[in-house]
Design a protein around this motif. Structure first.
Motif, PDB file in Angstrom:
ATOM      1  N   HIS A 217      -4.994  -0.501   3.484  1.00 35.32           N
ATOM      2  CA  HIS A 217      -6.282  -1.583   3.067  1.00 35.32           C
ATOM      3  C   HIS A 217      -6.412  -2.631   3.851  1.00 35.32           C
ATOM      4  O   HIS A 217      -5.272  -3.725   4.847  1.00 35.32           O
TER       5      HIS A 217
ATOM      6  N   TYR B  64      -9.918   1.632  -5.734  1.00 38.97           N
ATOM      7  CA  TYR B  64      -8.895   1.737  -4.824  1.00 38.97           C
ATOM      8  C   TYR B  64      -9.153   3.169  -4.142  1.00 38.97           C
ATOM      9  O   TYR B  64      -8.882   3.674  -3.394  1.00 38.97           O
TER      10      TYR B  64
ATOM     11  N   MET C 296      -9.435   2.019  -0.228  1.00 39.10           N
ATOM     12  CA  MET C 296      -7.980   2.492   0.398  1.00 39.10           C
ATOM     13  C   MET C 296      -8.275   3.347   1.479  1.00 39.10           C
ATOM     14  O   MET C 296      -8.793   4.608   0.741  1.00 39.10           O
TER      15      MET C 296
ATOM     16  N   TYR D 168      -1.396   4.232   1.875  1.00 44.26           N
ATOM     17  CA  TYR D 168      -2.146   4.130   2.163  1.00 44.26           C
ATOM     18  C   TYR D 168      -2.262   2.847   2.621  1.00 44.26           C
ATOM     19  O   TYR D 168      -1.831   1.846   3.367  1.00 44.26           O
TER      20      TYR D 168
ATOM     21  N   SER E 296       0.745  -1.388   0.566  1.00 47.92           N
ATOM     22  CA  SER E 296       0.416   0.029  -0.087  1.00 47.92           C
ATOM     23  C   SER E 296       0.690   1.409   0.342  1.00 47.92           C
ATOM     24  O   SER E 296       0.239   2.216   0.095  1.00 47.92           O
TER      25      SER E 296
END
Length: 115
Positions: free
Chosen positions: A94, A68, A72, A92, A25
């Motif tokens: 996730h 995304y 995210m 990010y 990420s």
């Protein structure tokens, strides 16, 4: 100008390291003015510093970007310049690909010190 999480997703090519899960990420966000050759140069310097695997970098396909943006959680970004042109690195989070706060801190220090 401050960029939003969706600006970074939608307006930039997002390069990522699909092998080193400590980089999960984390993305290099490169626009067309910077281009792929500069992106590859940045990635090579990151490899030399132990911050990117030796495998070929991947990019997020355009058709995946809406997912995304929706899924995210934005952590933040840092900017650098190469050949007088600005690029960004973003983090990010996730649930399937959690980011590493320690690795993100290393990326930020590296980009700030080198770019």
């Amino acid at each position: 100008m401050t960029l939003s999480s969706t600006d970074l997703i939608n307006d930039f090519e997002m390069y990522f390291d699909g092998t080193d899960m400590t980089n999960a990420s984390l993305y290099l966000c490169i626009d067309s003015s910077v281009g792929d050759s500069a992106a590859q140069a940045i990635i090579e310097t990151m490899r030399a510093a132990g911050l990117w695997s030796t495998d070929t970098a991947k990019t997020v396909p355009a058709e995946h970007k809406p997912m995304y943006a929706e899924q995210m959680k934005f952590i933040g970004y840092v900017s650098g310049t190469i050949d007088g042109k600005e690029f960004h690195a973003s983090a990010y989070d996730h649930e399937k690909f959690p980011y590493s706060a320690e690795r993100w801190a290393e990326w930020k220090r590296f980009i700030t010190a080198n770019y």
